[in-house]
Write a protein that holds these residues in place. Sequence first.
Motif, PDB file in Angstrom:
ATOM      1  N   PHE A  96      38.087  36.157  63.890  1.00  0.00           N
ATOM      2  CA  PHE A  96      39.383  36.504  64.566  1.00  0.00           C
ATOM      3  C   PHE A  96      39.587  35.752  65.912  1.00  0.00           C
ATOM      4  CE2 PHE A  96      41.491  39.491  67.355  1.00  0.00           C
ATOM      5  CZ  PHE A  96      42.680  39.346  67.021  1.00  0.00           C
ATOM      6  N   MET A  97      38.349  36.158  66.668  1.00  0.00           N
ATOM      7  CA  MET A  97      38.459  35.734  68.075  1.00  0.00           C
ATOM      8  C   MET A  97      38.440  34.218  68.246  1.00  0.00           C
ATOM      9  SD  MET A  97      35.986  38.506  69.983  1.00  0.00           S
ATOM     10  CE  MET A  97      36.372  40.261  69.611  1.00  0.00           C
ATOM     11  N   LEU A  98      37.577  33.703  67.275  1.00  0.00           N
ATOM     12  CA  LEU A  98      37.512  32.248  67.196  1.00  0.00           C
ATOM     13  C   LEU A  98      38.775  31.367  66.921  1.00  0.00           C
ATOM     14  CD1 LEU A  98      33.953  31.440  65.986  1.00  0.00           C
ATOM     15  CD2 LEU A  98      34.560  31.291  68.394  1.00  0.00           C
ATOM     16  N   ASP A  99      39.311  32.124  65.993  1.00  0.00           N
ATOM     17  CA  ASP A  99      40.681  31.666  65.456  1.00  0.00           C
ATOM     18  C   ASP A  99      41.623  31.555  66.414  1.00  0.00           C
ATOM     19  OD1 ASP A  99      39.592  30.988  62.839  1.00  0.00           O
ATOM     20  OD2 ASP A  99      40.214  32.825  61.950  1.00  0.00           O
ATOM     21  N   LEU A 100      41.722  32.855  66.894  1.00  0.00           N
ATOM     22  CA  LEU A 100      42.773  33.059  68.213  1.00  0.00           C
ATOM     23  C   LEU A 100      42.558  32.275  69.101  1.00  0.00           C
ATOM     24  CD1 LEU A 100      45.104  34.875  69.281  1.00  0.00           C
ATOM     25  CD2 LEU A 100      43.333  36.190  70.394  1.00  0.00           C
TER      26      LEU A 100
END
Length: 425
Positions: free
Chosen positions: A184-188
């Motif tokens: 989630f963090m990397l995608d964001l």
Amino acid sequence: MLELRFIRENLALVKEKTGRRGMDTALIDEFAAIDQKRLTLLGEVEGLKNKRNTVSDQIAILKRGSDADKKSADPLIVEMRETSQSIKTLDGELNTIEQKLQEIVLAIPNLCDDAVPVGMDDSDNIEIRTWGKKPSFSFTPKTHWEIGEQLDIIDFETAAKLAGARFALLKGFASRLSRGLTNFMLDLHTQRHGYSEVLPPFMVNTPSMTATGQLPKFAEDLFKIEDWDLYLIPTAEVPVTNIHRDETISEKDLPIKYTAYTPCFRSEAGSHGRDTRGLIRQHQFEKVEMVKFTTPETSNEELESLLADAEAVLQLLGLHYRVVTLCSGDLGFSSTKTYDIEVWLPGQNTYREISSCSNFLDFQARRGGIRYRPDGKKKSRLVHTLNGSGLAIGRTLLAILENYQQEDGSVTLPEVLKPYFEKRF
């Protein structure tokens, strides 16, 4: 590090700002004394070298003359041998002094920004804003370690058997939550915030640790690989910042923004007895890091956007937090200004740091030789480097466990994480 000439020409300023950090300013006095000795020796060496050059020319002329001239050159030759030995001795002393001076320069912290509040420790940090509201419960909220043990998703005993204290074994839901948070963090950061994802080595060499300020000052906090010039990384900041070590970047390519997932390893030297329960202070943990390379003119603006990128993670997760400005005594060694984001943990009834966002100006770039060439200019300049956690995964995980716990002992998921738990096979 600070430029040697800058320290020499601004001793009072460097001493005053070092004192703001609560550090012993005797280091600056030692610098001044050794630097003066260095300058004196340099003068002596240059004087002797000039004398040697002048007399050597005289000897050469005498050698081309009569027998009497040649004979008169003999005492000058003896004198020059003694002069050369004196130069060799002084050069040795000068080399020792310059090495000591370099050690001192590497031990002097960055100068804190004038906007940084003066204080001794985290109790003097200043809250600048909050986001969201503290959750309310119809029951007494549990700590994340209580939740983890009851749901059998965090196992500290088995981790201690495997590796000792300050380790955790995540199981089932917790391990999936950790993986989901990472994605989630990397995608964001890559899809919305414009960062390029990298996966760096988890071990680095001495020059890499030195460039970002971990060495030589914080050697005891690091895990060193025996018989290798390698260290386990304490944060992705180290390998990612060093991607451009000893390089000159084109100004048109700035800012450069990287994000990376890595495990992090810290000995936590000096923290005995602190945060011994749960996932707060571990020898091994995971983070998603953000690193920026910018021009000096834009680094303050980029710090604010870096902070906003980190805050966006918590906002999307629906977690209440506050932002604080670190005081001078709580500021990191390499940082000129740092914001901490502290997430609310209802089970512990307190805020806990979940991200630090810092501007290092050219402090790391000077140590690492990271430069850029302004458009249309021949002379290069040092870049400014920044980094921030986006976020610490373990602390985000425990924040979700404590904030999303239910009275029946279960834990719900923030809406943005549900797609990462869908079955796809």
